[in-house]
Design a protein around this motif. Structure first.
Motif, PDB file in Angstrom:
ATOM      1  N   ALA A 171       0.679  -1.461   0.136  1.00  0.00           N
ATOM      2  CA  ALA A 171       0.065  -0.091  -0.478  1.00  0.00           C
ATOM      3  C   ALA A 171       0.982   1.519   0.503  1.00  0.00           C
ATOM      4  O   ALA A 171       0.402   2.827  -0.407  1.00  0.00           O
ATOM      5  CB  ALA A 171      -1.278  -0.079   0.972  1.00  0.00           C
ATOM      6  N   ARG A 172       1.735   1.345   0.451  1.00  0.00           N
ATOM      7  CA  ARG A 172       3.413   2.301   1.024  1.00  0.00           C
ATOM      8  C   ARG A 172       3.783   2.813  -0.452  1.00  0.00           C
ATOM      9  O   ARG A 172       3.776   4.083  -0.725  1.00  0.00           O
ATOM     10  CB  ARG A 172       3.905   2.161   1.640  1.00  0.00           C
ATOM     11  N   ASP A 173       3.669   2.105  -1.087  1.00  0.00           N
ATOM     12  CA  ASP A 173       4.340   1.874  -2.884  1.00  0.00           C
ATOM     13  C   ASP A 173       3.433   2.294  -3.774  1.00  0.00           C
ATOM     14  O   ASP A 173       3.609   2.290  -5.201  1.00  0.00           O
ATOM     15  CB  ASP A 173       5.189   1.198  -3.087  1.00  0.00           C
ATOM     16  N   GLN A 174       1.639   2.423  -4.049  1.00  0.00           N
ATOM     17  CA  GLN A 174       1.236   2.614  -5.385  1.00  0.00           C
ATOM     18  C   GLN A 174       0.725   3.546  -5.620  1.00  0.00           C
ATOM     19  O   GLN A 174       0.125   3.760  -6.795  1.00  0.00           O
ATOM     20  CB  GLN A 174      -0.703   1.556  -4.499  1.00  0.00           C
ATOM     21  N   ALA A 175       0.190   5.267  -4.214  1.00  0.00           N
ATOM     22  CA  ALA A 175      -0.012   6.465  -5.037  1.00  0.00           C
ATOM     23  C   ALA A 175       0.415   7.037  -6.116  1.00  0.00           C
ATOM     24  O   ALA A 175       0.282   6.989  -7.056  1.00  0.00           O
ATOM     25  CB  ALA A 175       0.406   6.414  -3.374  1.00  0.00           C
ATOM     26  N   GLY A 176       1.612   6.032  -6.124  1.00  0.00           N
ATOM     27  CA  GLY A 176       3.225   6.963  -7.183  1.00  0.00           C
ATOM     28  C   GLY A 176       2.883   6.095  -8.898  1.00  0.00           C
ATOM     29  O   GLY A 176       2.719   6.733  -9.893  1.00  0.00           O
ATOM     30  N   LEU A 177       2.421   5.305  -8.670  1.00  0.00           N
ATOM     31  CA  LEU A 177       2.436   4.113  -9.454  1.00  0.00           C
ATOM     32  C   LEU A 177       0.662   4.003 -10.336  1.00  0.00           C
ATOM     33  O   LEU A 177       0.808   4.178 -12.110  1.00  0.00           O
ATOM     34  CB  LEU A 177       2.812   2.656  -9.662  1.00  0.00           C
ATOM     35  N   HIS A 178       0.026   3.994  -9.168  1.00  0.00           N
ATOM     36  CA  HIS A 178      -1.160   4.582  -9.404  1.00  0.00           C
ATOM     37  C   HIS A 178      -1.661   5.781 -10.358  1.00  0.00           C
ATOM     38  O   HIS A 178      -2.574   5.761 -11.192  1.00  0.00           O
ATOM     39  CB  HIS A 178      -2.166   4.207  -8.474  1.00  0.00           C
ATOM     40  N   LEU A 179      -1.238   6.670  -9.727  1.00  0.00           N
ATOM     41  CA  LEU A 179      -1.058   8.248 -10.867  1.00  0.00           C
ATOM     42  C   LEU A 179      -0.290   7.860 -11.433  1.00  0.00           C
ATOM     43  O   LEU A 179      -0.850   8.618 -13.297  1.00  0.00           O
ATOM     44  CB  LEU A 179      -0.799   9.336  -9.578  1.00  0.00           C
ATOM     45  N   ALA A 180       0.753   7.393 -11.763  1.00  0.00           N
ATOM     46  CA  ALA A 180       1.124   7.258 -13.022  1.00  0.00           C
ATOM     47  C   ALA A 180       0.645   6.949 -14.078  1.00  0.00           C
ATOM     48  O   ALA A 180       0.644   7.043 -15.166  1.00  0.00           O
ATOM     49  CB  ALA A 180       2.629   6.814 -13.257  1.00  0.00           C
ATOM     50  N   ALA A 181       0.265   5.389 -13.832  1.00  0.00           N
ATOM     51  CA  ALA A 181      -1.026   4.755 -15.136  1.00  0.00           C
ATOM     52  C   ALA A 181      -2.153   5.971 -15.632  1.00  0.00           C
ATOM     53  O   ALA A 181      -2.281   5.586 -16.735  1.00  0.00           O
ATOM     54  CB  ALA A 181      -1.977   4.044 -13.988  1.00  0.00           C
ATOM     55  N   VAL A 182      -2.456   6.727 -14.360  1.00  0.00           N
ATOM     56  CA  VAL A 182      -3.457   7.719 -14.786  1.00  0.00           C
ATOM     57  C   VAL A 182      -3.316   8.576 -16.219  1.00  0.00           C
ATOM     58  O   VAL A 182      -3.429   8.842 -17.222  1.00  0.00           O
ATOM     59  CB  VAL A 182      -4.140   8.216 -13.784  1.00  0.00           C
ATOM     60  N   LEU A 183      -1.770   9.267 -15.896  1.00  0.00           N
ATOM     61  CA  LEU A 183      -0.995  10.171 -16.930  1.00  0.00           C
ATOM     62  C   LEU A 183      -0.519   9.252 -18.105  1.00  0.00           C
ATOM     63  O   LEU A 183      -0.925   9.835 -19.482  1.00  0.00           O
ATOM     64  CB  LEU A 183       0.114  10.209 -16.181  1.00  0.00           C
ATOM     65  N   ALA A 184      -0.485   8.392 -17.754  1.00  0.00           N
ATOM     66  CA  ALA A 184      -0.123   7.582 -18.576  1.00  0.00           C
ATOM     67  C   ALA A 184      -1.245   7.790 -20.277  1.00  0.00           C
ATOM     68  O   ALA A 184      -1.650   7.304 -21.270  1.00  0.00           O
ATOM     69  CB  ALA A 184       0.306   5.275 -19.076  1.00  0.00           C
ATOM     70  N   VAL A 185      -2.785   7.010 -19.500  1.00  0.00           N
ATOM     71  CA  VAL A 185      -4.007   6.775 -20.577  1.00  0.00           C
ATOM     72  C   VAL A 185      -3.767   8.452 -21.095  1.00  0.00           C
ATOM     73  O   VAL A 185      -4.635   8.157 -22.446  1.00  0.00           O
ATOM     74  CB  VAL A 185      -5.484   7.195 -19.162  1.00  0.00           C
ATOM     75  N   LEU A 245      10.994  -3.674  -6.337  1.00  0.00           N
ATOM     76  CA  LEU A 245      12.043  -2.879  -6.609  1.00  0.00           C
ATOM     77  C   LEU A 245      11.501  -1.732  -8.173  1.00  0.00           C
ATOM     78  O   LEU A 245      12.201  -1.025  -8.117  1.00  0.00           O
ATOM     79  CB  LEU A 245      12.997  -4.520  -7.553  1.00  0.00           C
ATOM     80  N   GLY A 246      10.510  -2.299  -8.852  1.00  0.00           N
ATOM     81  CA  GLY A 246      10.339  -1.372 -10.046  1.00  0.00           C
ATOM     82  C   GLY A 246       9.435  -0.115  -9.319  1.00  0.00           C
ATOM     83  O   GLY A 246      10.326   0.800  -9.921  1.00  0.00           O
ATOM     84  N   ALA A 247       9.214  -0.488  -8.314  1.00  0.00           N
ATOM     85  CA  ALA A 247       7.397   1.284  -7.785  1.00  0.00           C
ATOM     86  C   ALA A 247       9.276   2.105  -7.266  1.00  0.00           C
ATOM     87  O   ALA A 247       9.480   3.088  -7.247  1.00  0.00           O
ATOM     88  CB  ALA A 247       6.961   0.742  -7.099  1.00  0.00           C
ATOM     89  N   LEU A 248      10.021   1.539  -6.573  1.00  0.00           N
ATOM     90  CA  LEU A 248      11.300   1.734  -5.650  1.00  0.00           C
ATOM     91  C   LEU A 248      12.387   2.319  -7.069  1.00  0.00           C
ATOM     92  O   LEU A 248      12.665   3.468  -6.319  1.00  0.00           O
ATOM     93  CB  LEU A 248      11.748   0.631  -5.411  1.00  0.00           C
ATOM     94  N   ALA A 249      12.453   1.763  -7.681  1.00  0.00           N
ATOM     95  CA  ALA A 249      13.506   2.701  -9.131  1.00  0.00           C
ATOM     96  C   ALA A 249      12.083   3.857  -9.531  1.00  0.00           C
ATOM     97  O   ALA A 249      13.078   4.744  -9.845  1.00  0.00           O
ATOM     98  CB  ALA A 249      13.229   1.323 -10.544  1.00  0.00           C
ATOM     99  N   VAL A 250      10.824   3.652  -9.820  1.00  0.00           N
ATOM    100  CA  VAL A 250      10.574   4.794  -9.576  1.00  0.00           C
ATOM    101  C   VAL A 250      10.815   5.999  -9.168  1.00  0.00           C
ATOM    102  O   VAL A 250      11.239   6.855  -8.824  1.00  0.00           O
ATOM    103  CB  VAL A 250       9.502   5.150 -10.603  1.00  0.00           C
ATOM    104  N   SER A 251      10.101   5.808  -7.971  1.00  0.00           N
ATOM    105  CA  SER A 251      10.624   6.444  -6.449  1.00  0.00           C
ATOM    106  C   SER A 251      12.095   7.291  -6.292  1.00  0.00           C
ATOM    107  O   SER A 251      11.979   8.377  -6.734  1.00  0.00           O
ATOM    108  CB  SER A 251      10.326   5.865  -5.835  1.00  0.00           C
ATOM    109  N   VAL A 252      13.075   6.243  -6.538  1.00  0.00           N
ATOM    110  CA  VAL A 252      14.141   6.559  -6.754  1.00  0.00           C
ATOM    111  C   VAL A 252      14.711   7.958  -8.008  1.00  0.00           C
ATOM    112  O   VAL A 252      15.633   9.084  -7.420  1.00  0.00           O
ATOM    113  CB  VAL A 252      15.186   5.747  -6.946  1.00  0.00           C
ATOM    114  N   ARG A 253      14.121   7.359  -9.156  1.00  0.00           N
ATOM    115  CA  ARG A 253      14.299   8.338  -9.999  1.00  0.00           C
ATOM    116  C   ARG A 253      13.840   9.516  -9.454  1.00  0.00           C
ATOM    117  O   ARG A 253      14.930  11.054 -10.159  1.00  0.00           O
ATOM    118  CB  ARG A 253      14.131   7.483 -11.254  1.00  0.00           C
ATOM    119  N   GLY A 254      12.640   9.356  -9.410  1.00  0.00           N
ATOM    120  CA  GLY A 254      12.315  11.200  -9.391  1.00  0.00           C
ATOM    121  C   GLY A 254      12.745  11.666  -8.334  1.00  0.00           C
ATOM    122  O   GLY A 254      12.708  12.770  -7.886  1.00  0.00           O
TER     123      GLY A 254
END
Length: 679
Positions: A171-185, A245-254
């Protein structure tokens, strides 16, 4: 439609991602046994009895579901209630009449979403844009957004909004990825995604010489993730580990740590293969990547007080291609490569006579993308720059590149605003030939050594100017082809190709070309291969004089034609080795390798099983390895082994593994230098 019809959007895949397959099967058995039914049915909510428990549901979906059993999170009773509701005969519209989930997302207010998600999630969402291709698949009642390169995906369910999105992440890693999915659409449908003003105003973290609180917290998360993975055991991993780890990669890059993000992304791909038991998976390779990640985290903390060093450890937020003055380049040849994850590409190497160094340009595709991109199509059909044509055409002469876009690591961007023109080949009397490549093997090996470690710039290729060479030597026991070349001082250096199917074109091309008595060789392009303890130099291309002009032979693409009725003896033996398809033995290590390889094997066995402490047999073997290392003068690995035995933990395991591998790599370079001897 009734409030409970919203639960029709939760198919089995979504429920499995939220819980697990075993729990879902148990819930389905309760439904089949008739243990689920209404207790209370209201217009806005209801209560369902499931195997004796009360499950409260409303139109907000599973995030608001409640059960009075003691189990935390999504229990089998809630799952059973959803399965039962899905099977009820209601007056709801047919699925085809339900509103489109994509249209629903396109109608969302992004400003409100950004405010609700928070700044950290917004940074992560915009950072995800740089993580490769996005796949969007529409399904009944929703759609799925996937990032194949990260091994990540999430599901949007119609009517539930951002809060109702589903993914395998904690749950702690979901917010950024879910928002990224909306932006991708939004982007996929031609909508402009406005960046918040505060995000535009933020300065990249790389301009600061210190780690801020968010960055330190992310380093803590990376180290905690590595600890949890090893506690679970590399032999028992599931797909959730790679997704995290993939979600962490997105956070770390950001947060301005792109080098760490790239390493996390690569590790996520390796763990995905391990979880699938893919033939390309390798737990030893995974542990080595984890050790290097842990070392980079430690180095980032230690380098916080040194802005210049910290900048190298951070990496660049993006490869900064700067447009410069025209370049006069000598094409040296191209190589074809494929990664463990299935990505593939062609890299063209060129010599910049004015700067006296190598430059490269790459065409590549990720796994599963563009079936028309394959070895020979990339070589003779696809253009690297407007006006230049294919790599094959470029390698037939010299190259003038107008408005080149060059990165700090000497990589050239393909396409874009650059324009190219293929010029005549260099002539045999061109004075630039005297300065072509390395003619002193000691200097070349020293550059290789300086590229080792976290702060060094790894050397990927060398251009060597041998003065003479020995005939090819096929080692059938080690299953490799050796070629010894000498520099101007008579020092010897051995180039090597493994006898394996992936090297077939290079093996055949090298053996046929060197069998030609008329070959007037002037230079050799070699790839630096560090996959084993001993660093290998693999021939990629040959530069020779033909009709008083300098010509290049790319071994991956230009094998010499067979002479009718004749196969060279060496080539025939190579073909027999390739047909036998035996597993080639590992390279024989030196003194450090013989001491440390057994140590690495014990650490790998520990990591594979995920035991909290090493067993008695492992402790004895580790103690023996420490003694052997100390006798060989390897004091640091010996001391770290003693510390690990006294205080066993994951941090100590990763620290020791990294140091031992680094020592073996340095010895591999020392072995290469030891081979530089007077003839």
């Amino acid at each position: 439609m009734p409030w409970y019809d919203i639960y029709r959007s939760y198919d089995d895949d979504a429920l499995t991602a939220l819980a697990n397959a075993g729990l879902l099967r148990r819930a389905a058995k309760d439904v089949e046994a008739g243990k689920v039914d209404w207790l209370e049915q209201g217009e806005q909510a209801g209560v369902i009895g499931a195997d004796g428990q009360r499950v409260e549901l409303d139109s907000q979906g599973l995030p608001q579901a409640r059960c009075d059993c003691p189990a935390p999170g999504l229990c089998k009773h809630i799952l059973g209630a959803v399965l039962w509701l899905r099977g009820q005969d209601t007056a709801a519209p047919a699925p085809a009449a339900l509103p489109s989930a994509l249209n629903e997302v396109l109608g969302l207010d992004l400003a409100s979403l950004f405010k609700t998600a928070g700044r950290a999630a917004v940074r992560q969402a915009f950072a995800a844009e740089s993580h490769g291709a996005v796949e969007i698949v529409e399904q009944p009642g929703g759609f799925t957004v996937s990032w194949p390169e990260l091994g990540l995906s999430c599901r949007y369910l119609a009517g539930l909004g951002l809060a109702g999105m589903v993914s395998e992440l904690p749950a702690r890693d979901q917010a950024g990825l879910h928002l990224a999915a909306v932006l991708a659409v939004w982007r996929a449908n031609g909508r402009v995604v406005p960046r918040p003003d505060w995000l535009e105003a933020e300065q990249p973290a790389v301009s600061d010489g210190r780690l801020d609180g968010d960055e330190s917290a992310l380093l803590d998360q990376v180290e905690a993730a590595l600890t949890e993975l090893l506690a679970q055991g590399l032999g028992h991993l599931g797909t959730v580990a790679a997704a995290r780890l993939g979600a962490l990669a997105v956070s770390v890059r950001g947060e301005g740590l792109p080098r760490l993000a790239a390493m996390l992304r690569n590790l996520a791909g390796t763990l995905t293969l391990l979880a699938k038991r893919d033939d390309r998976s390798d737990s030893r390779h995974a542990l080595a990547m984890m050790a290097r990640l842990y070392a980079l985290c430690a180095a980032l903390r230690a380098g916080a007080a040194e802005p210049a060093r910290l900048g190298m450890l951070r990496g660049r937020l993006r490869r900064d291609y700067r447009e410069g003055e025209a370049l006069e380049l000598l094409p040296l040849g191209a190589e074809w490569w494929e990664t463990r994850g299935g990505a593939r590409g062609l890299t063209l190497w060129c010599w910049d006579a004015a700067a006296g160094d190598l430059k490269s340009a790459t065409l590549a595709r990720p796994d599963g993308n563009d079936p028309g991109f394959y070895r020979h199509a990339a070589w003779n059909q696809l253009a690297l720059w407007p006006g230049a044509g294919s790599a094959e055409h470029i390698c037939q002469g010299s190259l003038r590149l107008e408005s080149p876009r060059l990165a700090d690591d000497q990589r050239l961007a393909v396409g874009g605003s650059s324009r190219a023109e293929v010029m005549a080949p260099w002539a045999a009397d061109d004075p630039r030939l005297e300065q072509l490549g390395d003619h002193d093997w000691q200097v070349a090996v020293e550059r290789l050594r300086q590229g080792v470690g976290l702060t060094g710039q790894p050397v990927e290729a060398l251009l060597l100017r041998p003065q003479r060479w020995l005939p090819l030597r096929l080692d059938e026991v080690a299953q490799r082809l050796d070629w010894t070349v000498f520099d101007a001082a008579g020092q010897a250096l051995t180039l090597t190709l493994r006898c394996e199917p992936t090297q077939r074109e290079r093996l055949e091309g090298l053996s046929r070309r060197l069998d030609e008595a008329t070959l007037d060789l002037r230079a050799v392009l070699v790839r630096v291969d560090r996959r084993e303890a001993v660093t290998r130099l693999e021939p990629l291309a040959l530069l020779h004089l033909e009709a008083s002009q300098l010509r290049t032979i790319s071994l991956d693409f230009d094998p010499a034609p067979h002479r009718r009725g004749r196969v060279a003896p060496t080539e025939g033996r190579i073909l027999r080795l390739l047909e036998a398809r035996r597993q080639p033995p590992l390279a024989q290590p030196g003194i450090a390798g013989r001491c440390l390889d057994p140590l690495l094997a014990q650490l790998e066995a520990w990591a594979e099983l995920g035991r909290p402490l090493p067993g008695e047999f492992q402790r004895e073997r580790l103690a023996e390895c420490a003694q052997a290392a100390r006798r060989a003068g390897l004091e640091l690995p010996a001391r770290l082994t003693d510390t690990l035995l006294a205080r066993p933990d994951v941090a100590g395991l990763l620290r020791l593994y990294y140091v031992a591998q680094l020592a073996m790599t340095l010895e591999g370079l020392t072995v290469a230098e030891a081979a530089v001897e007077q003839d």
